[in-house]
Enzyme design. Structure first.
Site: not given
Length: 426
Positions: A61, A64-65, A146, A180, A229, A297
């Site tokens: 998870h 990297c944008r 996610e 999520h 998470h 994350d």
């Protein structure tokens, strides 16, 4: 220079046990393992007395944008940081612009990763509704999500009412779908001036209610869903009862609202840091073996001064291996289980039988760690001006070498130089 034949000698974690062995890799694959191979190689690595070779980590998870117009980060910058920590494979989440919610944008993001990433990036397809889910499954995406059930940074919530239709497109032999688990209806959109107010906005029941609802859907629509998470031992218990896999993050295991400055914006994250009893309960669940995976994350943001202005998310993909080994050293988790949480278990969830173990027929992705305590330094990973909560923290198990196919990296020198340093073969 590529090392087409690499020979590794020393203590190696094989099948969950530390053994004195030699491993021969050829053209990026492990071809022989034995006590004494008597093989020549382009590059031979003889491990030091306190060094141990383990399967290279898989981070299930990360963010990297890439692509995204508002961030100066991307596959190049973030995968370089992961490499400096000895990580060889990551799964990148889809809250980007554009999001990979169609076959076209999914393939474009895969190509972007191939062109720019320093390590393997598995692109997760974005789930918006049942139609895009169906199209991505048909396009060959083997990871989805996610899927946000509550609004978060750059991620609108998927309405709860649409989930049954989405679940109808999933199956027990279909893609791994990552959720999520916070329910939007129980999350407040009030400004928060500190961690306590942020925690109040995203209370425990937002998570446990979401987990319970997902568990009910899993029973009704058999599928491979995974919760990311999770922060509460109650969430783990509910998930296990429905045969749902879960991961936890290092920041939710190592920090709570009483251990940090509540006004420090570095620690603002979704889901939020919880109380001490929640954190200790989560650690107990890890020790019992109820938690499947440790995932970072990793979510980069430039650090800002005002708590209210800082987006939620922290980085940490670089330290996923030391984090796992610290759980072994300080918190009683066996070495076998600590390493499994970041290697063979995520590989199994991904359906990647070529990864996650040091064994003949597997890809040669192996990380060498020095089994001693060390101090994490943000500057060694280019994290000085970002939300990196581990700066100055003492951890166990310093990554020093990485075999990634036909490339062998000197990680200490790479961190010193700020770029990958490849060891030369003969």
């Amino acid at each position: 220079m590529l090392a087409l034949r690499v020979l590794l000698k020393g203590k190696i974690l094989i099948g969950g046990r530390v053994r004195e062995r030699e491993v021969l890799a050829e053209d990026g694959w492990i071809v022989k393992i034995g006590k004494r191979l008597n093989e020549e190689a382009d590059l031979t690595l003889e491990l030091g007395k306190r060094e141990l070779a383990v399967p290279a980590p898989i981070d299930l998870h990360v963010h990297c944008r890439d692509p995204h117009p508002d961030y100066p980060f991307g596959f190049k910058t973030e995968t370089r940081r992961f490499l400096l920590g000895g990580v060889a494979t990551v799964v990148d989440m889809p809250n980007t612009r554009p999001a990979p919610t169609t076959p076209e944008t999914y393939y474009e993001k895969e190509e972007l990763a191939r062109e720019n990433a320093e390590i393997e990036v598995i692109v997760a397809g974005g789930v918006r509704d049942s139609q895009c889910t169906k199209e991505l499954v048909e396009a060959g995406a083997y990871v989805l999500g996610e899927v946000f059930l509550a609004t978060s940074t750059d991620a609108p919530a998927v309405p709860w009412s649409t989930l049954p239709e989405i679940f109808r497109e999933l199956s027990p032999d279909g893609p791994l779908t990552i959720f999520h688990p916070e329910l939007d209806e129980l999350v407040a959109e009030r400004p928060a001036r500190n961690l306590y107010e942020h925690l109040k906005n995203r209370p425990p029941e937002a998570e446990t209610t979401a987990v319970g609802l997902l568990a009910g859907l899993k029973v009704r629509y058999p599928s491979r869903i995974h919760l990311s998470h999770v922060t509460l031992p109650e969430s783990v218990k509910i998930a296990k009862g429905a045969d749902i896999t879960v991961d936890v993050t290092p920041h939710h295991l190592f920090f709570d609202v009483l251990r940090v400055d509540p006004e420090d914006p570095v620690f603002k994250v979704n889901p939020p840091l919880r109380g001490r009893h929640h954190r200790l309960g989560l650690l107990r669940a890890v020790r019992r073996g109820d938690v499947d995976v440790l995932a970072s994350d990793h979510a980069p943001h430039i650090l800002e001064d005002e708590f209210e202005d800082v987006p939620s998310g922290v980085t940490g993909g670089e330290i996923i291996l030391p984090a796992a080994l610290t759980l072994h050293r300080r918190f009683g988790l066996s070495l076998r289980d600590a390493v499994a949480m970041i290697t063979c278990r995520p590989a199994k969830l991904l359906g990647r039988d070529d990864l996650g173990e040091v064994a003949v027929g597997k890809r040669a992705r192996i990380t060498v760690v020095r089994m001693r305590e060390f101090v994490v330094r943000a500057e060694e990973f280019g994290e000085e001006d970002r939300k990196f909560p581990y700066d100055g923290m003492r951890m166990f198990g310093e990554p020093v070498k990485l075999i990634d196919g036909t490339k062998v990296y000197d990680l200490k020198e790479s961190r010193r130089e700020g770029k990958p340093v490849i060891l030369e073969g003969e």
